[in-house]
Enzyme design. Structure first.
Site, PDB file in Angstrom:
ATOM      1  N   GLU A  46      14.729   5.523  30.605  1.00 54.30           N
ATOM      2  CA  GLU A  46      14.923   4.723  31.835  1.00 54.30           C
ATOM      3  C   GLU A  46      15.359   5.581  33.010  1.00 54.30           C
ATOM      4  O   GLU A  46      16.155   5.133  33.848  1.00 54.30           O
ATOM      5  CB  GLU A  46      15.991   3.653  31.587  1.00 54.30           C
TER       6      GLU A  46
HETATM    7  C1  LIG Z   1      13.336   7.062  22.246  1.00 58.11           C
HETATM    8  C2  LIG Z   1      12.643   7.045  23.559  1.00 58.11           C
HETATM    9  C3  LIG Z   1      12.134   5.854  24.047  1.00 58.11           C
HETATM   10  C4  LIG Z   1      11.439   5.822  25.264  1.00 58.11           C
HETATM   11  N1  LIG Z   1      10.877   4.642  25.691  1.00 58.11           N
HETATM   12  C5  LIG Z   1      10.018   4.679  26.751  1.00 58.11           C
HETATM   13  C6  LIG Z   1       9.247   3.524  27.101  1.00 58.11           C
HETATM   14  O1  LIG Z   1       9.374   2.466  26.496  1.00 58.11           O
HETATM   15  N2  LIG Z   1       8.353   3.629  28.128  1.00 58.11           N
HETATM   16  C7  LIG Z   1       8.189   4.781  28.831  1.00 58.11           C
HETATM   17  O2  LIG Z   1       7.359   4.817  29.726  1.00 58.11           O
HETATM   18  N3  LIG Z   1       8.917   5.880  28.543  1.00 58.11           N
HETATM   19  C8  LIG Z   1       9.826   5.861  27.517  1.00 58.11           C
HETATM   20  N4  LIG Z   1      10.552   6.977  27.189  1.00 58.11           N
HETATM   21  C9  LIG Z   1      10.387   8.176  27.998  1.00 58.11           C
HETATM   22  C10 LIG Z   1      11.594   8.500  28.843  1.00 58.11           C
HETATM   23  O3  LIG Z   1      11.719   7.585  29.888  1.00 58.11           O
HETATM   24  C11 LIG Z   1      11.458   9.964  29.302  1.00 58.11           C
HETATM   25  O4  LIG Z   1      11.693  10.764  28.148  1.00 58.11           O
HETATM   26  C12 LIG Z   1      12.406  10.313  30.417  1.00 58.11           C
HETATM   27  O5  LIG Z   1      12.039   9.640  31.598  1.00 58.11           O
HETATM   28  C13 LIG Z   1      12.454  11.815  30.694  1.00 58.11           C
HETATM   29  O6  LIG Z   1      11.164  12.357  30.802  1.00 58.11           O
HETATM   30  P1  LIG Z   1      10.807  13.659  29.946  1.00 58.11           P
HETATM   31  O7  LIG Z   1      11.127  13.379  28.533  1.00 58.11           O
HETATM   32  O8  LIG Z   1       9.420  14.064  30.256  1.00 58.11           O
HETATM   33  O9  LIG Z   1      11.801  14.764  30.434  1.00 58.11           O
HETATM   34  P2  LIG Z   1      11.593  15.710  31.709  1.00 58.11           P
HETATM   35  O10 LIG Z   1      11.149  14.904  32.876  1.00 58.11           O
HETATM   36  O11 LIG Z   1      10.768  16.869  31.310  1.00 58.11           O
HETATM   37  O12 LIG Z   1      13.082  16.181  31.985  1.00 58.11           O
HETATM   38  C14 LIG Z   1      13.694  17.296  31.295  1.00 58.11           C
HETATM   39  C15 LIG Z   1      15.012  17.611  32.008  1.00 58.11           C
HETATM   40  O13 LIG Z   1      14.753  18.005  33.354  1.00 58.11           O
HETATM   41  C16 LIG Z   1      15.446  17.161  34.265  1.00 58.11           C
HETATM   42  N5  LIG Z   1      14.594  16.916  35.426  1.00 58.11           N
HETATM   43  C17 LIG Z   1      13.305  16.543  35.449  1.00 58.11           C
HETATM   44  N6  LIG Z   1      12.889  16.397  36.720  1.00 58.11           N
HETATM   45  C18 LIG Z   1      13.945  16.651  37.526  1.00 58.11           C
HETATM   46  C19 LIG Z   1      14.158  16.647  38.939  1.00 58.11           C
HETATM   47  N7  LIG Z   1      13.200  16.309  39.793  1.00 58.11           N
HETATM   48  N8  LIG Z   1      15.381  16.987  39.380  1.00 58.11           N
HETATM   49  C20 LIG Z   1      16.380  17.300  38.526  1.00 58.11           C
HETATM   50  N9  LIG Z   1      16.239  17.311  37.194  1.00 58.11           N
HETATM   51  C21 LIG Z   1      15.038  16.984  36.699  1.00 58.11           C
HETATM   52  C22 LIG Z   1      15.737  15.866  33.499  1.00 58.11           C
HETATM   53  O14 LIG Z   1      16.876  15.190  33.997  1.00 58.11           O
HETATM   54  C23 LIG Z   1      15.964  16.400  32.089  1.00 58.11           C
HETATM   55  O15 LIG Z   1      17.276  16.831  31.930  1.00 58.11           O
HETATM   56  C24 LIG Z   1      11.293   7.013  26.010  1.00 58.11           C
HETATM   57  C25 LIG Z   1      11.858   8.204  25.541  1.00 58.11           C
HETATM   58  C26 LIG Z   1      12.506   8.234  24.335  1.00 58.11           C
HETATM   59  C27 LIG Z   1      13.057   9.548  23.836  1.00 58.11           C
END
Ligand SMILES: Cc1cc2nc3c(=O)[nH]c(=O)nc-3n(C[C@H](O)[C@H](O)[C@H](O)COP(=O)(O)OP(=O)(O)OC[C@H]3O[C@@H](n4cnc5c(N)ncnc54)[C@H](O)[C@@H]3O)c2cc1C
Length: 573
Positions: free
Chosen positions: A430
């Site tokens: 989220e």
């Molecule tokens: C169990 C689980 C359930 C989920 N359920 C859903 C769902 O139902 N629907 C859905 O669509 N998604 C879902 N997600 C996805 C979830 O919303 C994403 O994992 C989350 O938004 C982070 O994206 P990412 O994993 O690609 O991490 P990344 O975006 O790669 O982030 C990695 C790190 O970099 C930081 N970062 C990234 N961009 C920036 C920035 N611009 N500035 C500063 N820091 C930054 C982040 O804070 C984090 O610490 C789920 C994830 C999990 C693990």
């Protein structure tokens, strides 16, 4: 030890801390008075204690699994879901026009928190559907509403949200799923989404996916994204489930925790979907769902923390170890000062986070009922704080819960570790908590800090009045609000967003710390005696509140020192 829903705490907070009376005084929510809400919370509490809480371990020990393309849910989850559905707990806030109870978000917030405390994995399912209901209520055509809302509200069909793709996580604008106009009012959706919570199940007739995708020629970034409703089974002419759509679950993720919630990789192969909202308006429509879900996820953190706290407290009262250091002690570890510190920290943090979430919900309700922009601004300000502080609190409290158990905390059979593993993801999904804090110092201060300052003014006025009855605590809160005001002014004055972002996480934590202190002071003033709420307030204000000073020092450092480090400087020499 069995879970007890903290119904009295919600009632106290609603009545004495966050001013729920304002909500039930509006024409829109005039039926949601104290008597009705109390009956609803008590009934929801019974469901959580008797039906959902016994499922908590099943999710961990018997995870959801994919076999021959079919998702099988954990033992007892189908029955648990049926009980949630039949009790109407999915649709507490949904419009009565489609079968919902039409009650305030404040009531839903308490119900969602209790369900999360009882069994986080299953509670995530109705949370997704609730968000979808709200998004469709606001943005879908009348035809879509007529077909889907009664089924979602009744829980016959479940909802999911599909944003994330492998290359598009926090950066949703990088998504590449495609939508093509079929020329008959439908669209063909193609692409792969990852991490989709409750992407499928074996207990609802249908699963309806809200999917973000791009139409041909759409601009890059978030402006080019549209939202589509893509059901697992296409509704037939009578609105009942018909033929299967061209989508499937590719796999389920192996996770650190939350094993009862199937997290799916979803494949869409020209699947039939319907546009929700205008072309290119996908992010705005999805934000309706995401804001709902952000408050809900904050409450997941608080709920999981509550479950962990209750388990730790029971253990601390039972486990005998070492000499009783206090006269008249029980001989159990709860007599030890450090164990008391841990338990008091858990309880005080949960109360602070719960008050923030309930105040957020009250602001949403007041904004819906009155349409006054100040309430909308208050809700917008509090949403990232509730999400990040609620989940960070859940993680901290669950982690302390493991520590209270000593070695048994590390042994799975106590269930203490499960809270810690399950709740960890709430700071990630989220929108990560880093993204929430950037939202706070970025978008939410774009009004020149007006909403943030208005709340600080309120806290300060209350502290001023409270000097008459609670002078020491009130003085400490007043000082804290003054430092917070200066830090907020500093944030607003930064023209470099990177300078703001470099301090955003400690700023959000400090804002929540001070807010938490204010709510504890409210509790002490309303209690009026030296009762348990006052004693807890004293603990929080004397011991936890002072963290705000270090947090705000950190928040105002700017970004120069971070970027003075070259990337090579991070390498191990
Ligand atoms: C169990 C689980 C359930 C989920 N359920 C859903 C769902 O139902 N629907 C859905 O669509 N998604 C879902 N997600 C996805 C979830 O919303 C994403 O994992 C989350 O938004 C982070 O994206 P990412 O994993 O690609 O991490 P990344 O975006 O790669 O982030 C990695 C790190 O970099 C930081 N970062 C990234 N961009 C920036 C920035 N611009 N500035 C500063 N820091 C930054 C982040 O804070 C984090 O610490 C789920 C994830 C999990 C693990």
């Amino acid at each position: 030890m069995s879970f007890r829903a903290p119904v009295q705490d919600y009632e106290y907070i609603m009545r004495h801390i966050v001013g729920y009376g304002k909500v039930s005084a509006t024409a829109r929510f005039e039926e949601a008075g104290e008597e009705l809400t109390s009956a609803i919370l008590t009934e929801a509490g019974r469901l959580c204690e008797e039906v959902l809480s016994p499922l908590q371990r099943n999710g961990d020990l018997d995870p959801a699994r994919l076999e021959d393309g079919v998702v099988h849910t954990s033992k007892g989850f189908a029955e648990g879901y049926k009980a949630i559905r039949e009790g109407g707990w999915i649709s507490v806030a949904a419009s009565p026009e489609y079968g919902g109870m039409g009650l305030p978000m404040t009531v839903t917030t308490a119900v969602n928190e209790m369900m999360s405390a009882a069994c986080l994995s299953i509670a995530l399912n109705p949370l997704m559907t609730q968000g979808q209901i709200e998004a469709l209520e606001h943005h879908a055509s009348e035809e879509i509403k007529a077909i889907y809302l009664p089924k979602l509200v009744s829980g016959e069909w479940c909802g999911t949200m599909n944003l994330t793709e492998a290359q598009a996580g926090s950066d949703v604008g990088a998504l590449s799923s495609k939508a093509e106009d079929n020329g008959d009012g439908t669209y063909a959706i193609t692409g792969q989404k990852i991490y989709i919570s409750w992407g499928d199940n074996d207990f609802s007739e249908n699963v309806c996916h809200l999917v973000l995708a791009r139409l041909p020629g759409a601009p890059a970034g978030t402006k080019g994204i549209s939202l589509f409703l893509v059901p697992k089974f296409l509704p037939d002419a009578s609105g009942e489930v018909g033929e299967a759509n061209s989508l499937h679950v590719v796999s389920l993720e192996h996770k650190l925790g939350l094993h009862g919630s199937p997290t799916a990789v979803m494949q869409y192969d020209g699947a039939t979907g319907w546009l929700v909202g205008p072309e290119g308006g996908g992010m705005a429509a999805m934000f309706t769902m995401m804001n709902n879900a952000r408050l809900g996820v904050g409450c997941q953190g608080i709920g999981a923390g509550e479950g962990a706290y209750q388990k730790a407290l029971a253990y601390a009262k039972d486990r005998k170890q070492g000499r009783t250091p206090v006269a008249g002690g029980t001989g159990a570890i709860i007599d030890h000062a450090d164990v008391r510190r841990m338990l008091a920290t858990m309880r005080a943090e949960l109360f602070a986070a719960r008050c923030i979430a309930m105040a957020n919900a009250v602001a949403i309700d007041m904004s819906h009922a009155t349409r006054e922009p100040d309430w909308a601004a208050r809700a917008a300000l509090l949403t990232p704080i509730t999400k990040a502080f609620g989940t960070d609190t859940g993680i901290k409290v669950a982690e302390i819960g493991v520590q209270v158990h000593g070695g048994m905390g590390f042994i799975e059979e106590t269930g203490a570790a499960q809270y810690s593993r399950d709740v960890r993801v709430t700071a990630i999904y989220e929108g990560t908590n880093g993204i929430q804090s950037m939202d706070l110092v970025g978008r939410k201060l774009m009004d020149g800090g007006e909403a943030a300052h208005t709340l600080i003014d309120e806290m300060q006025r209350f502290a001023e009045e409270a000097r008459a009855t609670r002078p020491l605590m009130a003085g400490l809160i007043w000082n804290a609000t003054e430092t917070l005001r200066e830090a907020t002014e500093w944030m607003v004055s930064q023209t470099s967003m990177t300078a703001r972002f470099a301090g955003s996480v400690p700023f959000l934590a400090a804002y929540a710390r001070v807010l938490g202190g204010y709510y504890h002071l409210c509790a002490a003033v309303s209690e009026g005696s030296n009762g348990p709420r006052t004693k807890l307030a004293r603990f929080y204000i004397n011991r936890l509140l002072p963290e705000y000073k270090a947090l705000l020092d950190h928040a105002m450092q700017g970004d120069a020192d971070l970027y003075a480090l070259d990337i090579e400087d991070f390498d191990v020499a």
